[in-house]
Motif scaffolding. Structure first.
Motif, PDB file in Angstrom:
ATOM      1  N   ASP A 219      38.192  19.654  33.815  1.00  0.00           N
ATOM      2  CA  ASP A 219      38.053  19.684  32.354  1.00  0.00           C
ATOM      3  C   ASP A 219      37.046  20.740  31.894  1.00  0.00           C
ATOM      4  O   ASP A 219      36.482  20.636  30.803  1.00  0.00           O
ATOM      5  CB  ASP A 219      37.665  18.306  31.811  1.00  0.00           C
ATOM      6  CG  ASP A 219      36.328  17.796  32.335  1.00  0.00           C
ATOM      7  OD1 ASP A 219      35.749  18.458  33.222  1.00  0.00           O
ATOM      8  OD2 ASP A 219      35.856  16.750  31.869  1.00  0.00           O
ATOM      9  N   PHE A 220      36.856  21.747  32.701  1.00  0.00           N
ATOM     10  CA  PHE A 220      35.937  22.847  32.399  1.00  0.00           C
ATOM     11  C   PHE A 220      36.769  24.074  32.066  1.00  0.00           C
ATOM     12  O   PHE A 220      37.798  24.333  32.690  1.00  0.00           O
ATOM     13  CB  PHE A 220      35.059  23.112  33.620  1.00  0.00           C
ATOM     14  CG  PHE A 220      33.952  24.105  33.404  1.00  0.00           C
ATOM     15  CD1 PHE A 220      32.797  23.746  32.718  1.00  0.00           C
ATOM     16  CD2 PHE A 220      34.043  25.385  33.923  1.00  0.00           C
ATOM     17  CE1 PHE A 220      31.762  24.654  32.540  1.00  0.00           C
ATOM     18  CE2 PHE A 220      33.001  26.302  33.755  1.00  0.00           C
ATOM     19  CZ  PHE A 220      31.865  25.928  33.062  1.00  0.00           C
ATOM     20  N   GLU A 221      36.322  24.860  31.071  1.00  0.00           N
ATOM     21  CA  GLU A 221      37.081  26.034  30.660  1.00  0.00           C
ATOM     22  C   GLU A 221      36.491  27.314  31.261  1.00  0.00           C
ATOM     23  O   GLU A 221      35.273  27.480  31.323  1.00  0.00           O
ATOM     24  CB  GLU A 221      37.111  26.155  29.138  1.00  0.00           C
ATOM     25  CG  GLU A 221      37.891  25.044  28.456  1.00  0.00           C
ATOM     26  CD  GLU A 221      38.235  25.392  27.023  1.00  0.00           C
ATOM     27  OE1 GLU A 221      38.867  26.446  26.806  1.00  0.00           O
ATOM     28  OE2 GLU A 221      37.858  24.624  26.127  1.00  0.00           O
ATOM     29  N   VAL A 222      37.370  28.187  31.670  1.00  0.00           N
ATOM     30  CA  VAL A 222      36.982  29.522  32.141  1.00  0.00           C
ATOM     31  C   VAL A 222      37.774  30.523  31.311  1.00  0.00           C
ATOM     32  O   VAL A 222      39.003  30.600  31.418  1.00  0.00           O
ATOM     33  CB  VAL A 222      37.264  29.710  33.638  1.00  0.00           C
ATOM     34  CG1 VAL A 222      36.822  31.107  34.086  1.00  0.00           C
ATOM     35  CG2 VAL A 222      36.559  28.634  34.463  1.00  0.00           C
ATOM     36  N   VAL A 223      37.070  31.253  30.469  1.00  0.00           N
ATOM     37  CA  VAL A 223      37.689  32.129  29.475  1.00  0.00           C
ATOM     38  C   VAL A 223      37.264  33.562  29.765  1.00  0.00           C
ATOM     39  O   VAL A 223      36.070  33.878  29.739  1.00  0.00           O
ATOM     40  CB  VAL A 223      37.258  31.714  28.051  1.00  0.00           C
ATOM     41  CG1 VAL A 223      37.876  32.634  27.016  1.00  0.00           C
ATOM     42  CG2 VAL A 223      37.656  30.266  27.778  1.00  0.00           C
ATOM     43  N   CYS A 224      38.225  34.419  30.048  1.00  0.00           N
ATOM     44  CA  CYS A 224      37.872  35.755  30.540  1.00  0.00           C
ATOM     45  C   CYS A 224      38.680  36.849  29.861  1.00  0.00           C
ATOM     46  O   CYS A 224      39.905  36.734  29.729  1.00  0.00           O
ATOM     47  CB  CYS A 224      38.124  35.813  32.047  1.00  0.00           C
ATOM     48  SG  CYS A 224      37.669  37.396  32.795  1.00  0.00           S
ATOM     49  N   PRO A 225      38.021  37.938  29.440  1.00  0.00           N
ATOM     50  CA  PRO A 225      38.768  39.100  28.956  1.00  0.00           C
ATOM     51  C   PRO A 225      39.451  39.799  30.122  1.00  0.00           C
ATOM     52  O   PRO A 225      38.827  40.081  31.154  1.00  0.00           O
ATOM     53  CB  PRO A 225      37.688  39.986  28.329  1.00  0.00           C
ATOM     54  CG  PRO A 225      36.413  39.585  28.993  1.00  0.00           C
ATOM     55  CD  PRO A 225      36.554  38.135  29.354  1.00  0.00           C
ATOM     56  N   VAL A 226      40.746  40.051  29.981  1.00  0.00           N
ATOM     57  CA  VAL A 226      41.517  40.726  31.018  1.00  0.00           C
ATOM     58  C   VAL A 226      42.193  41.946  30.401  1.00  0.00           C
ATOM     59  O   VAL A 226      43.092  41.802  29.573  1.00  0.00           O
ATOM     60  CB  VAL A 226      42.577  39.791  31.637  1.00  0.00           C
ATOM     61  CG1 VAL A 226      43.374  40.532  32.710  1.00  0.00           C
ATOM     62  CG2 VAL A 226      41.922  38.547  32.218  1.00  0.00           C
ATOM     63  N   PRO A 227      41.773  43.150  30.771  1.00  0.00           N
ATOM     64  CA  PRO A 227      42.426  44.349  30.234  1.00  0.00           C
ATOM     65  C   PRO A 227      43.872  44.440  30.726  1.00  0.00           C
ATOM     66  O   PRO A 227      44.156  44.166  31.896  1.00  0.00           O
ATOM     67  CB  PRO A 227      41.583  45.497  30.803  1.00  0.00           C
ATOM     68  CG  PRO A 227      40.289  44.876  31.214  1.00  0.00           C
ATOM     69  CD  PRO A 227      40.627  43.481  31.630  1.00  0.00           C
ATOM     70  N   VAL A 228      44.763  44.810  29.823  1.00  0.00           N
ATOM     71  CA  VAL A 228      46.182  44.963  30.155  1.00  0.00           C
ATOM     72  C   VAL A 228      46.663  46.295  29.592  1.00  0.00           C
ATOM     73  O   VAL A 228      46.488  46.573  28.400  1.00  0.00           O
ATOM     74  CB  VAL A 228      47.030  43.816  29.575  1.00  0.00           C
ATOM     75  CG1 VAL A 228      48.511  44.026  29.912  1.00  0.00           C
ATOM     76  CG2 VAL A 228      46.553  42.466  30.086  1.00  0.00           C
ATOM     77  N   VAL A 229      47.269  47.121  30.443  1.00  0.00           N
ATOM     78  CA  VAL A 229      47.886  48.368  29.998  1.00  0.00           C
ATOM     79  C   VAL A 229      49.276  48.433  30.619  1.00  0.00           C
ATOM     80  O   VAL A 229      49.415  48.520  31.845  1.00  0.00           O
ATOM     81  CB  VAL A 229      47.067  49.612  30.406  1.00  0.00           C
ATOM     82  CG1 VAL A 229      47.764  50.871  29.900  1.00  0.00           C
ATOM     83  CG2 VAL A 229      45.652  49.531  29.871  1.00  0.00           C
TER      84      VAL A 229
END
Length: 343
Positions: A219-229
């Motif tokens: 029940d823990f969140e892991v929120v990450c920016p992921v670059p996509v090209v």
């Protein structure tokens, strides 16, 4: 895995098209919208201004810098945003680095873990609103000892909409990640990738196993920016991200004191990081960018053809990541949503 939108912090001015895309975030089926701050635009104002045009998505800061506000000021902002958004606010916090903390805010940087622990303790005490706030820590004593001698414990005049308003922490090193797992409700990694998943699962488990931990991995969140090209020419796609990776790995902080460089080094790119840093710190930005290999980009980003990215997404879905934050590009957001089986 959910999808979020990052509008980051501004360069010379507001990012083009961001306001319109935030307004469409609900229609796009996004889970959340995230702002940031460094030493220009702040995280709260754009989130409130643009977020007022949304109805469903969560609105979060990724991140609010702790050195920019006292913990009570951060709690005030969080309660205010939570009321205005109808319970959709996520308070994302981070310690930043010594260049910004000491160079921009004029605050001391040492002992960021202990400072973070105290900061969150005070914020949670304000949110609980059980009694006037008192704190006897080394960094945020309340009331302040000395001074005029007139300070007294106070309780927020505002009743929080949610006493359990979620607090996320940005962290890169294993001790910081464990602290996030122990005292927070979510974690913001930076330059995360599937190859580092086992390392971070271990760091998170260390925090979850501590007395008083609030969550488990379930029940823990892991929120990450992921670059996509998305581009059929994978090298050209990587070229779009090489300058940013070179900046973070080579140009932020001094050699031996760059937390982002440490992340890449732990992923096995230590030799490449050293070359990138030497070039960047010597002022040869072009050489630093050229020293970023394709595989290093692929470790932390999704680049290449749609078919290639579709294959690689399966590995990302198997990681601890619960929300992938994408940049403000509607075409890319729609493509990734479709590849993940979303609308």
């Amino acid at each position: 895995m959910e999808l979020g939108l990052s509008v980051g912090y501004w360069s010379a001015g507001p990012p083009e098209g961001a306001a319109e895309l935030v307004a469409r975030a609900d229609d796009l089926g996004l889970d959340s919208v995230w702002t940031a701050e460094a030493y220009g635009s702040d995280a709260l104002t754009p989130l409130a201004w643009w977020g007022s045009r949304t109805e469903r998505v969560r609105l979060g800061t990724a991140i609010m810098q702790m050195s920019a506000r006292t913990p009570t000021a951060a709690a005030m902002a969080a309660m205010t945003m939570d009321h205005l958004s109808g319970g959709r606010f996520v308070l994302g916090l981070g310690a930043s680095g010594p260049q910004v903390v000491e160079g921009w805010y004029g605050q001391p940087y040492p002992k960021p873990l202990a400072r973070t622990r105290e900061y969150v303790e005070v914020v949670r005490q304000v949110l609980a609103r059980e009694a006037p706030v008192r704190h006897e820590g080394a960094f945020y004593p309340l009331p302040l000892a000395g001074g005029s001698g007139l300070g007294k414990p106070l309780r927020s005049t505002v009743h929080p909409l949610r006493v359990d308003l979620p607090i996320f922490l940005a962290a890169e090193g294993p001790k910081n990640v464990a602290l996030a797992a122990e005292i927070a409700d979510g974690w913001f990694p930076l330059w995360f990738g599937p190859s580092a998943d086992a390392f971070y699962r271990t760091a998170l488990a260390d925090g979850f196993d501590r007395d008083g931990a609030r969550h488990t991995l379930d029940d823990f969140e892991v929120v990450c920016p992921v670059p996509v090209v998305i581009d059929d020419d994978v090298e050209r796609a990587a070229d779009a991200l090489r300058p940013e990776i070179a900046l973070y790995a080579g140009g932020m902080g001094a050699k031996g004191a760059n937390f982002h460089a440490d992340v890449f080094s732990r992923m096995g790119w230590e030799a490449e990081v050293s070359t990138i840093q030497d070039a960047y710190l010597a002022g040869d930005r072009k050489a630093a960018i050229a020293a970023v290999p394709l595989a290093m980009v692929e470790d932390v980003a999704l680049v290449g053809s749609e078919a290639k990215i579709a294959d690689e997404l399966a590995r990302w879905e198997e990681t601890v990541l619960t929300t992938m934050i994408l940049r403000p590009d509607e075409a890319t957001i729609r493509t990734i949503a479709r590849l993940l089986g979303r609308r």
